[in-house]
Design an enzyme around this catalytic site. Sequence first.
Site, mmCIF file in Angstrom:
data_model
loop_
_atom_site.group_PDB
_atom_site.id
_atom_site.type_symbol
_atom_site.label_atom_id
_atom_site.label_comp_id
_atom_site.label_asym_id
_atom_site.label_seq_id
_atom_site.Cartn_x
_atom_site.Cartn_y
_atom_site.Cartn_z
ATOM 1 N N SER A 1 0.829 -1.201 0.000
ATOM 2 C CA SER A 1 0.000 0.000 0.000
ATOM 3 C C SER A 1 0.865 1.255 0.000
ATOM 4 O O SER A 1 1.912 1.300 0.641
ATOM 5 C CB SER A 1 -0.895 0.013 1.248
ATOM 6 O OG SER A 1 -1.556 1.260 1.373
ATOM 7 N N ASP B 1 -7.210 18.730 -20.341
ATOM 8 C CA ASP B 1 -7.768 17.918 -19.253
ATOM 9 C C ASP B 1 -6.865 16.762 -18.845
ATOM 10 O O ASP B 1 -7.213 15.977 -17.954
ATOM 11 C CB ASP B 1 -9.176 17.424 -19.612
ATOM 12 C CG ASP B 1 -9.193 16.469 -20.805
ATOM 13 O OD1 ASP B 1 -8.116 16.131 -21.334
ATOM 14 O OD2 ASP B 1 -10.297 16.067 -21.220
ATOM 15 N N TYR C 1 -5.803 -12.475 -6.655
ATOM 16 C CA TYR C 1 -4.535 -12.477 -5.921
ATOM 17 C C TYR C 1 -3.856 -13.848 -5.932
ATOM 18 O O TYR C 1 -4.491 -14.870 -6.196
ATOM 19 C CB TYR C 1 -4.767 -12.040 -4.472
ATOM 20 C CG TYR C 1 -5.020 -10.562 -4.324
ATOM 21 C CD1 TYR C 1 -4.048 -9.710 -3.797
ATOM 22 C CD2 TYR C 1 -6.221 -9.992 -4.727
ATOM 23 C CE1 TYR C 1 -4.272 -8.352 -3.672
ATOM 24 C CE2 TYR C 1 -6.458 -8.631 -4.607
ATOM 25 C CZ TYR C 1 -5.471 -7.819 -4.084
ATOM 26 O OH TYR C 1 -5.696 -6.476 -3.964
ATOM 27 N N THR D 1 -5.768 20.784 -13.599
ATOM 28 C CA THR D 1 -7.171 21.015 -13.956
ATOM 29 C C THR D 1 -8.063 19.922 -13.380
ATOM 30 O O THR D 1 -7.630 18.799 -13.122
ATOM 31 C CB THR D 1 -7.353 21.062 -15.479
ATOM 32 O OG1 THR D 1 -6.941 19.799 -16.046
ATOM 33 C CG2 THR D 1 -6.543 22.200 -16.092
#
Length: 777
Positions: A351, A709, A576, A714
């Site tokens: 993580s 974009d 997984y 932005t």
Amino acid sequence: MAKRTFSVLETFLIFLLVMMTAITVALLTLLFITSGTIENHKDSGFPATESPQATRSTPAIQDSTVPQGSTLTPTPTATQGSPVPTTPEPPLFQNFSGYHIGVGRADCTGQVADINMMGYGKSGQNARGLLTRLYSRAFVMAEPDGSNRMVFVSIDIGMVSQRMRLEVLNRLQQKYGSLYRRDNVILSGTHTHSAPAGYFQYTVFVIASEGFSNRTFEYMVTGIMKSIEIAHTNMKPGKIFINKGNVDGTQINRSPHSYLQNPPSERARYSSNTDKEMVVLKMVDLNGDDLGLISWFAIHPVSMNNTNHLVNSDNMGYASYLFEQDKNTGYLPGQGPFVAAFASSNLGDVSPNILGPHCVNTGESCENVNSTCPIGGPTMCMATGPGQDMLDSTQIIGRTLYQKAKDLYTLASQELTGPVISAHQWVNMTDVTVLLNSTHAVKTCKPALGYSFAAGTIDGAGTFNFTQGTTVTDPFWETIRDQILGKPSDEIKECHKPKPVLVHTGELSKPHPWHPDIVDVQIITLGSLAITAIPGEFTTMSGRRFREAIKAEFATYGMQNMTVVISGLSNVYTHYITTYEEYQVQRYEAASTIYGPHTLSAYIQLFRVLAKAIATDTVANLSRGPEPPFFKQLIIPLIPNIADKAPIGKNFGDVLQPLNPKYRVGDVAEVTFVGANPKNSAENRTHQTFLTVEKYENSSMGWQVVHNDASWETRFYWHKGLLGHSNATIQWHIPDTAQPGIYRIRYFGHIRKQEFLKPAVILSFESTSSAFEVATT
């Protein structure tokens, strides 16, 4: 055992689930086409010399057999080994030392509204706009004579679906003949959890996606194809260098209790419970000019959490963005010749939320076996990143990855040399006999998900009362499952022990199989580098065991000192892969290891076969294996397409909330327009961006685009109203680097127009804000 009693909440949930089941059955009756037409999706395979199988002809597919919603393109009758390419091969310069190298990047964003986001599996986490565009980044590498080559594609999506890979292979065959095939093309997802869903064919993922979106599927496939075509066209002689180094301060192990189940002697060999090594490939032409980069590193792109509704490429995408902006001076994001891919590796238990898990209601640590809080249970236990919010965390982690990759790229001096060799098989992963030693054999299982799968992780908790680390069944959930899906067999329950089976997906086949049986195993070697395409998420220790075993296999047959990299989320998604020891404690990753406790051992055994074939020059003797299915009829999206409407007296693009006349660096310029559903823009691609920020240049007396974009400065927010009404808000977070001057913001959209008894049409429009001033002080 005491008799289970149900609380008022659980009684209400039972009633709610029963009602939902009744509604679901009714919807499935209407939406599913349960005939389940299956197409064995042929591809060009290996060259015709591979085996007698390779000379089989591919039956023609008639247009009339392809229902609406399918993107299966017609395939002419041809011999697999010798189709006629429709695209001529560019001439290749042969008298040099190195490789022909081609790099390409193309937009693959797809739908940014009215679609679920793929990764967290959270109901209601639908896209409502765009933070950054998503890209497919392709790399073609060929030997000097062009005879052997490979394609590696890293894509800013959650994972590659089997349907996507089969369609890409089919289109490559039609365009290039046998040049690009199942064995020498790897498609790998970065695993951002902020990309659109809806491009899968197996029922579990279709349900999680809330339907199959042909709009998004086609957009993504087209983007992947375009990136490969650009790379193919731009091939030039060059050199490839490899470098490695450790990255600190970007990861934690989110299941340390599982990791601790691995043998102490094995853990003692490593200084960390995550893999910190980054592998970088540096690609340059013969003049030393930069071409591209591929980086492999183990980290979950979940810095953007499950409250996010803006499509974006997360931390890995931000690293690519920074590297490409650095090298492509003067180009807008997503443009320029240099291509930088930050690809996934064995990220299963890794993580980026490095501050660790804390109870969101009390602030105390919930770093425990079950990741649960004293008040509120597991749903209150969440990990957070190093920033002030998820956007800040994304950029902090991404910037660290970029900086390390830049350092490794700059110092890369070890040149890769040697042949390009590829090996591939399709395997039925539900029926692999694994030889653990000379006397003992075990088998893989039909797919099943355990209770802890529903608990989620510290990066995104599940709902209801599921807890990580659950190794026993619950009569309440067993009753619900049995009533809705039927009872799992004793065989599947026994095979998956100690996993308590929550959903026996391998025994569910309506409207299509719920999980894949047939998966890809694939290795491509580039000199001393072996790229292994893994159809899922290895945990840290799984990856270590796998790399060590494959490296040893190469060495056994004379290929010494190979660097083995794991390219995760490749070709087909199967959740997984934990170690056998991690499987025993059944945290989220183990509960999501769908082929049972011996899955890792099976993959190691299968990939060793490929490594041996490469090392002994016997790839041609490998069997193709059972070909995967291609389902032509899938669940349509649950969110209908409706015509866009503007308020009475207003037109699309009219400004509802104007900009201020003046802003300073660090401010946020925000403007709101009468909008239209941005998913229309995934069908009609008249405009390539939803927005631009433009600066007036006195020298040219015109407006120059400074952001689009794809820029991280932005934001494009879409606000859905009733009966086709909507607003679009554009934000520009004015950076410190902004030059003082006069600016404006432009909005580009598409309207779905529907007249009575006539087909819908999609029309483009654009609008411009008032001009405003930006001052530095």
